[in-house]
Scaffold this motif. Structure first.
Motif, PDB file in Angstrom:
ATOM      1  N   THR A  88      57.851  43.029  66.645  1.00  0.00           N
ATOM      2  CA  THR A  88      57.456  44.385  66.256  1.00  0.00           C
ATOM      3  C   THR A  88      56.845  45.132  67.442  1.00  0.00           C
ATOM      4  O   THR A  88      57.170  46.301  67.689  1.00  0.00           O
ATOM      5  CB  THR A  88      56.456  44.332  65.080  1.00  0.00           C
ATOM      6  OG1 THR A  88      57.088  43.673  63.983  1.00  0.00           O
ATOM      7  CG2 THR A  88      56.001  45.716  64.665  1.00  0.00           C
ATOM      8  N   VAL A 113      59.997  49.879  58.886  1.00  0.00           N
ATOM      9  CA  VAL A 113      59.530  48.591  59.409  1.00  0.00           C
ATOM     10  C   VAL A 113      59.732  47.494  58.366  1.00  0.00           C
ATOM     11  O   VAL A 113      60.217  46.407  58.684  1.00  0.00           O
ATOM     12  CB  VAL A 113      58.053  48.657  59.851  1.00  0.00           C
ATOM     13  CG1 VAL A 113      57.562  47.296  60.318  1.00  0.00           C
ATOM     14  CG2 VAL A 113      57.870  49.687  60.965  1.00  0.00           C
ATOM     15  N   GLN A 119      60.535  42.093  61.645  1.00  0.00           N
ATOM     16  CA  GLN A 119      59.326  42.817  62.039  1.00  0.00           C
ATOM     17  C   GLN A 119      58.227  42.685  60.992  1.00  0.00           C
ATOM     18  O   GLN A 119      58.495  42.462  59.816  1.00  0.00           O
ATOM     19  CB  GLN A 119      59.655  44.291  62.279  1.00  0.00           C
ATOM     20  CG  GLN A 119      60.628  44.484  63.428  1.00  0.00           C
ATOM     21  CD  GLN A 119      61.050  45.929  63.608  1.00  0.00           C
ATOM     22  OE1 GLN A 119      60.552  46.834  62.953  1.00  0.00           O
ATOM     23  NE2 GLN A 119      61.976  46.146  64.516  1.00  0.00           N
TER      24      GLN A 119
END
Length: 164
Positions: A88, A113, A119
């Motif tokens: 991430t 995300v 991530q």
């Protein structure tokens, strides 16, 4: 084998040979394996000194895993979390704590995300930066709170920064 199938096979041979001779792309910039392992061990030891059992992942600038060190007793969830946090940080060019803060303020960003299984928008990952260039990231998972993971990641970055 018929002559037609032999001709078809021979026609494919030059393309196959050309592909086999293509050199692989250069590796992405990142900390050396020695530095990656050292940083991971420092983060594990720092967290252990504070009473936390963690796992630590170090990735290069392309998000490729360079080192993984799991403290004795670390849970599988911590291992996955550490790598996802590091990826991430690389993906967004900032600490995973910054990504977490942005995700809390922007639901569309949070959804983006969350939709990416590699991530994790939670504090605990920091970038390795040298001369303004991102070389990789270190992610820590398993402490009771991302800010504790983050402190161990920062201690490791500080300890190896001269060796990048």
């Amino acid at each position: 084998m018929t002559s037609k199938s032999l001709l078809a096979l021979l026609a494919l041979l030059p393309a196959t040979m050309a592909t086999a001779q293509t050199p692989p792309p250069p590796a992405a910039p990142g900390p050396t394996m020695v530095v990656a392992v050292k940083a991971a061990k420092i983060a594990v030891q720092t967290c252990k000194a504070n009473g936390y059992t963690v796992a630590v992942s170090v990735v290069d600038s392309a998000g490729v895993l360079k080192a993984l060190v799991a403290g004795d007793g670390a849970r599988a969830m911590a291992v996955g979390s550490s790598q996802r946090k590091a990826v991430t940080a690389i993906a967004y060019g900032s600490s995973s704590a910054d990504v977490e803060a942005k995700a809390k303020a922007d639901p569309a960003f949070a959804a983006k995300v969350a939709a990416e299984p590699t991530q994790f928008a939670r504090a605990g990952a920091q970038l390795f930066v040298k001369d303004g260039a991102t070389l990789g990231a270190i992610g820590v998972g398993g402490a009771p709170g991302g800010e504790k993971d983050d402190a161990c990641a920062l201690a490791a970055i500080k300890a190896v920064s001269a060796q990048l």
